[in-house]
Design a protein around this motif. Structure first.
Motif, PDB file in Angstrom:
ATOM      1  N   ALA A  69      38.615  41.259  38.618  1.00 54.74           N
ATOM      2  CA  ALA A  69      38.216  42.449  38.148  1.00 54.74           C
ATOM      3  C   ALA A  69      38.374  42.225  36.674  1.00 54.74           C
ATOM      4  CB  ALA A  69      38.993  43.567  38.724  1.00 54.74           C
ATOM      5  N   VAL A  70      37.554  42.814  35.881  1.00 61.40           N
ATOM      6  CA  VAL A  70      37.666  43.028  34.415  1.00 61.40           C
ATOM      7  C   VAL A  70      37.382  44.491  34.172  1.00 61.40           C
ATOM      8  CG1 VAL A  70      37.136  40.795  33.863  1.00 61.40           C
ATOM      9  CG2 VAL A  70      35.310  42.476  34.023  1.00 61.40           C
ATOM     10  N   GLY A  71      37.829  45.347  33.121  1.00 60.23           N
ATOM     11  CA  GLY A  71      37.591  46.761  32.491  1.00 60.23           C
ATOM     12  C   GLY A  71      38.614  46.984  31.587  1.00 60.23           C
ATOM     13  N   LYS A  72      38.074  48.133  31.223  1.00 59.83           N
ATOM     14  CA  LYS A  72      38.613  48.631  29.894  1.00 59.83           C
ATOM     15  C   LYS A  72      38.729  50.117  30.150  1.00 59.83           C
ATOM     16  CE  LYS A  72      39.203  44.927  27.375  1.00 59.83           C
ATOM     17  NZ  LYS A  72      40.339  44.716  26.884  1.00 59.83           N
ATOM     18  N   ARG A 127      43.903  46.257  50.230  1.00 57.86           N
ATOM     19  CA  ARG A 127      44.331  44.851  49.639  1.00 57.86           C
ATOM     20  C   ARG A 127      43.386  44.593  48.669  1.00 57.86           C
ATOM     21  NH1 ARG A 127      44.670  42.559  54.774  1.00 57.86           N
ATOM     22  NH2 ARG A 127      46.817  43.700  55.085  1.00 57.86           N
ATOM     23  N   MET A 128      42.037  44.931  48.847  1.00 48.87           N
ATOM     24  CA  MET A 128      40.985  44.217  47.662  1.00 48.87           C
ATOM     25  C   MET A 128      41.536  45.127  46.431  1.00 48.87           C
ATOM     26  SD  MET A 128      37.707  43.798  50.247  1.00 48.87           S
ATOM     27  CE  MET A 128      36.824  43.001  49.126  1.00 48.87           C
ATOM     28  N   LEU A 129      41.843  46.429  46.650  1.00 46.12           N
ATOM     29  CA  LEU A 129      41.965  47.147  45.318  1.00 46.12           C
ATOM     30  C   LEU A 129      43.382  46.680  44.788  1.00 46.12           C
ATOM     31  CD1 LEU A 129      41.396  50.617  47.047  1.00 46.12           C
ATOM     32  CD2 LEU A 129      39.698  49.420  45.431  1.00 46.12           C
ATOM     33  N   ASP A 174      43.567  45.270  40.820  1.00 47.68           N
ATOM     34  CA  ASP A 174      44.684  45.682  39.943  1.00 47.68           C
ATOM     35  C   ASP A 174      45.215  44.399  39.405  1.00 47.68           C
ATOM     36  OD1 ASP A 174      44.300  48.255  39.961  1.00 47.68           O
ATOM     37  OD2 ASP A 174      45.947  48.793  41.318  1.00 47.68           O
ATOM     38  N   ALA A 175      45.822  43.280  40.216  1.00 46.48           N
ATOM     39  CA  ALA A 175      46.477  42.184  39.729  1.00 46.48           C
ATOM     40  C   ALA A 175      45.374  41.410  38.648  1.00 46.48           C
ATOM     41  CB  ALA A 175      46.810  41.486  40.798  1.00 46.48           C
ATOM     42  N   SER A 176      44.174  41.344  38.998  1.00 48.20           N
ATOM     43  CA  SER A 176      43.245  40.568  38.296  1.00 48.20           C
ATOM     44  C   SER A 176      43.050  41.300  37.018  1.00 48.20           C
ATOM     45  CB  SER A 176      41.854  40.345  39.056  1.00 48.20           C
ATOM     46  OG  SER A 176      41.162  39.746  38.394  1.00 48.20           O
ATOM     47  N   ALA A 200      41.377  36.850  36.113  1.00 53.24           N
ATOM     48  CA  ALA A 200      41.596  35.596  36.755  1.00 53.24           C
ATOM     49  C   ALA A 200      41.387  36.129  38.036  1.00 53.24           C
ATOM     50  CB  ALA A 200      43.009  35.496  36.627  1.00 53.24           C
ATOM     51  N   PRO A 201      40.937  34.992  39.107  1.00 51.65           N
ATOM     52  CA  PRO A 201      40.590  35.533  40.515  1.00 51.65           C
ATOM     53  C   PRO A 201      42.057  35.481  41.171  1.00 51.65           C
ATOM     54  CG  PRO A 201      39.831  33.326  39.878  1.00 51.65           C
ATOM     55  CD  PRO A 201      40.370  33.828  38.540  1.00 51.65           C
ATOM     56  N   ILE A 202      42.024  36.350  42.056  1.00 50.07           N
ATOM     57  CA  ILE A 202      43.242  36.619  42.948  1.00 50.07           C
ATOM     58  C   ILE A 202      42.811  36.305  44.419  1.00 50.07           C
ATOM     59  CG2 ILE A 202      44.844  38.225  44.003  1.00 50.07           C
ATOM     60  CD1 ILE A 202      45.140  37.888  40.855  1.00 50.07           C
TER      61      ILE A 202
END
Lengths: 338, 338, 338, 338
Positions: free
Chosen positions: D191-194, D320-322, D326-328, D334-336
């Motif tokens: 995940a990417v975001g701003k 779990r995907m959410l 967050d971790a990514s 980076a892929p989790i």
């Protein structure tokens, strides 16, 4: 062994360049000569077609022994005379729409073509588009059921014509499509419209065409619309078509929809409507250039001495409807029998 | 100190639930009583409005001393009698469209309302939408310039009505909008249409309304269209509007576009068109529920004893146009003077 | 007195005919020579451009004294060598996108062009469209406020390339537009994608480009979409743009919309969002052919010895981003610093 | 003999009124009680549901002997505690999405539900829409062939959430749909975001989910888009779907389109793409209200003691995907591994 037809075009104005480009790209014809009275337009033609002869005399085409087909792309008022001269000198003739300024002229061309055994084709280009070809096939296969209506909206801003109103300018497209696909003789026509400028030519108009069995066609033509719309609804008892000619993909949508009216058990004057709301599908519609297809057809008709569907009779039927629309306009929309 | 108006609704069919919901949500009115003849519909009303009294007698509303406004949402053939009874018992009246079955009935209601000094409001809901309010304002501010045309397409599949044709069903929307925004008296009307089912009622029809100064209006109504279209073009000399009522956003687009016709220097019969292709903008249009706005307006008119714009005179003008369309339909589209 | 630039094109494949047509239509240049290795394509070129010389030797263009500008429209792997040879022989150079196969090649071209004082222009045609010109102007005038994001979807079915993945094929359009309009240096790039066919080349991919101040750009490129979409959202603190490149009219819409975040009085960690939902407008966007505009610009840059915006430095920045996207793809989307 | 389930709703905020309306309209359930802490919201609930008891104590629902199903429509941070209490008191549980704030909480609910043999259903309403039901069926019937990608754009202006970023707000819709229709276990997520406002919560984000066999899913969620878009592309080797959730008609279009890659005879590294451009069709998609369908399913699952597809395990997979997103986000995409 294939013949190659020699083509002479008269008129290199708005539509002439399209004709010239397609005739010069087609393998079975040779664009021999272009006649254009205005010198600046001849220059433009010369640049685009360096291997084609240019001339300012129409007889270099209508009477020249090396021309097989005369293509008439001049103002409508000159169509009759040029076509007549060409037929008289044993040419086949391709005429831009509308075919003639009056149906009387049209009938004289029909007669002469018959006598001379020559092909006359009116350039109703739309008939050769993938969309109209597909619609024609659907109707012929009875996929729409009984035909109920044809409704077309053909509007955009401009271009105002100098010599004809918006009906003569835009309606021939729909009238020729209707003539081709509906397979039914129109009974009457009525037209209403208004002019908003000093030219006095109608810039917005509505045509209604009556057919037997309660089928009705209606055309909205308009030079004053802020947006361009080219949308046609075709309704039948079984299926219905929406044709949006501005879409490059999915321009044709067929709806498996209809209504059944069931007499109520309570009263014979009371009906219950049952609606069928089935799926829609958009068939694959060929995207070949319509003018090239039409030239194919011209060659085929000449080779086989076969009467084209868009022949002088068809062209004259369209002109007769345009004349009737003029008469109806003058009588505030009173229906004119055809 | 604000008054609270007591409301009695007659009829809980197709539109009644919308009325009941909005009257019960409005802070300035109290939905006192609903009259509905069918028991099953009364049950539905009771469930949705447990605090409202239910009745099967219209006089519980038209003649009851505790009712201030009678809301008539019954078939059009009953409107006159109910409205007349209500006015006679000094009620204000809200009538669903079309107001009456004949213009004669309409005139008698106008007269009685005047005599009784009561408000009669015809529920032309569209007038209270953000889109129509904005269009009205644009026209009033002369933003469109001189008015040229109003063109509306209002089509979809079904619902077939039992008692009226597609014109009486769908055209009142446009006729009331035109009455409101155009500010011009129609001169004549013509209508063409066809029926394709045993009911004999037209399911597709086209209305043309003529105004002075070459303004023209045209309405396409159709129960047989495979797709739903609610699109109106409004053209003026300066700007043009496209209103797509199916869009929740950007339903209204205003085009800064027009044509100027300039006399040619070469000939006084020759004109050159100059096109202005300016920007388009979509104004912010309020999305408040139209019926709630209309109830606001009802309260305001009653409080200030002010004649509503959608009064019995306006309603009767619409009915007169519907009558004229019937007459024209019978004469194949011949224009009927108004 | 105007100079006329002599043009030599190398490569008459997919894009070559467009280049040739536009160079031959432009009054300030002369399409002198076309080099094409395949004989059948030379034939096609000869038919379309009878007055242009044809050759099968690239040096007839890169080294000929009668050529001023070398136009390179060959596969990307050959760009560097051809451009280098042309610059070495004191030609100006026009290169199709992407400029080179590696950024190292790009840098060597930058250096040589500087040394030789010649113009190198990379054909990022989109920069010369009316839409991008208008967007650039809006951003330069601070009409969008602070820039938040650029989001582009550029998908359709096919055409699969043989030698490059979907990013190298389609993303240069957006990367060059971003380079032009955002006026901000990208900091990092990440790319994810998948291949579904034996070629192993990604056919669907997503690029993210990070800028300072939390601005983010994202590009979805896809050869496997059932429908063609060319839509870009550009969001700023004050206004937002939607650009639909498939529309011939109203392709650009500007929304006067935004959000203000207000600290709550109750808690400094609590914010209230205030939404501004203003009108949309679609400006008039010029429809001149982008390639013709670009040739105008080429002539102007050469005449005034002015560095074009789409020069070798710009082209190399794009190539560097493409290289970074390859590196990120291999690391499953890990961001690559630029 | 049918049982009637007694329902207790906790929370009458944004979504609560929809739940209450649908539970009160469903014939197999009885909306017994609504718990809401804020007095003004209790008043609103009381007006809309005069026959339902109101309370301000959650235990009146989670522990009351006359409640069969506890519906939890409170902020996500409270879900776990309420569900746990309800299960402990032998209630079935309906939880709004996302199910819990952490996957650990989700696992504890799975365990307790198993032990207590009670149904836990997570309200992923989209699964019960006609569109998703039809897509599921098409995929199950292998009509799309091998699955290639799922691409969703879910953007509009606002509403900014106070406690979760745009991924937790909007992505659960797509994640639950993917969980339901793809029938494949996700392997990793990035995940990417701003964020552009002081809250620090991402307002624009892009998620990529990796599956085996090169299937890829991608979701664009955005609170800052000037226009609302809800469009999903689903590509397979045989057919491709476009789902536009904003259209009331023809929201689902299936394209009989695909690509076949054929090894060239010249070289085993060279492939020729063959494109199949078949027709599109839009199936009839049911328009029943999704929440009502979901309540049907709840009753059916309880009656038959059947595990729902949208059970606690499914809900926990989404959470779990959410968490992984967050971790990514914290690791710049980076892929989790999941």
């Amino acid at each position: 062994m294939n013949i190659i037809l020699n083509i002479g075009i008269i008129g290199y104005g708005y539509w002439g360049p399209n004709l010239a480009r397609n005739f010069s790209n087609h393998p079975r014809v040779c664009l021999k000569r272009i006649v254009e009275l205005k010198q600046d337009r001849r220059m433009v033609a010369a640049l685009a077609h360096p291997q084609t002869e240019l001339s300012s005399s129409v007889q270099d085409v209508t009477r020249s022994p090396d021309i097989d087909v005369v293509v008439i792309a001049t103002p409508v008022s000159t169509h009759y005379e040029l076509a007549f001269d060409a037929l008289n000198h044993d040419k086949h003739v391709w005429i831009e729409k509308p075919m003639t300024a009056t149906s009387l002229e049209g009938e004289m061309i029909i007669e002469l073509a018959l006598k001379k055994n020559k092909i006359v084709m009116v350039d109703h280009t739309f008939l050769f588009t993938g969309a109209v070809q597909t619609i024609k096939q659907l109707i012929d296969e009875k996929r729409l059921g009984e035909m109920y209506y044809y409704d077309s909206v053909r509007v955009n801003l401009g271009l105002f014509q100098q010599d004809v109103n918006v009906i003569w300018d835009l309606a021939p497209h729909d009238l020729s499509i209707m003539d081709y696909i509906l397979g039914s003789k129109p009974q009457a026509i009525s037209a209403v419209g208004k002019s908003h400028y000093a030219t006095g030519l109608e810039d917005i108009a509505y045509l209604t065409v009556y057919y037997e069995n309660n089928m009705i066609a209606h055309i909205h033509v308009n030079w004053l619309s802020p947006v361009k719309i080219r949308q046609t609804l075709i309704g039948g008892s079984h299926s219905m078509i929406v044709w949006n000619d501005l879409l490059s993909d999915e321009s044709l949508k067929i709806y498996n929809r209809g209504v059944d009216m069931i007499q109520s058990v309570e009263s014979k004057y009371h009906y219950l409507a049952s609606y069928r709301m089935g799926e829609m599908h958009a068939p694959v519609v060929h995207k070949k250039e319509a003018l090239l297809q039409e030239i194919d057809y011209l060659v085929e008709c000449i080779e086989n001495n076969r009467q084209p569907m868009n022949d002088a009779s068809s062209g004259t039927r369209i002109v007769r409807m345009l004349e009737a629309s003029d008469a109806s306009l003058k009588q505030s929309g009173a229906p004119i029998q055809l």
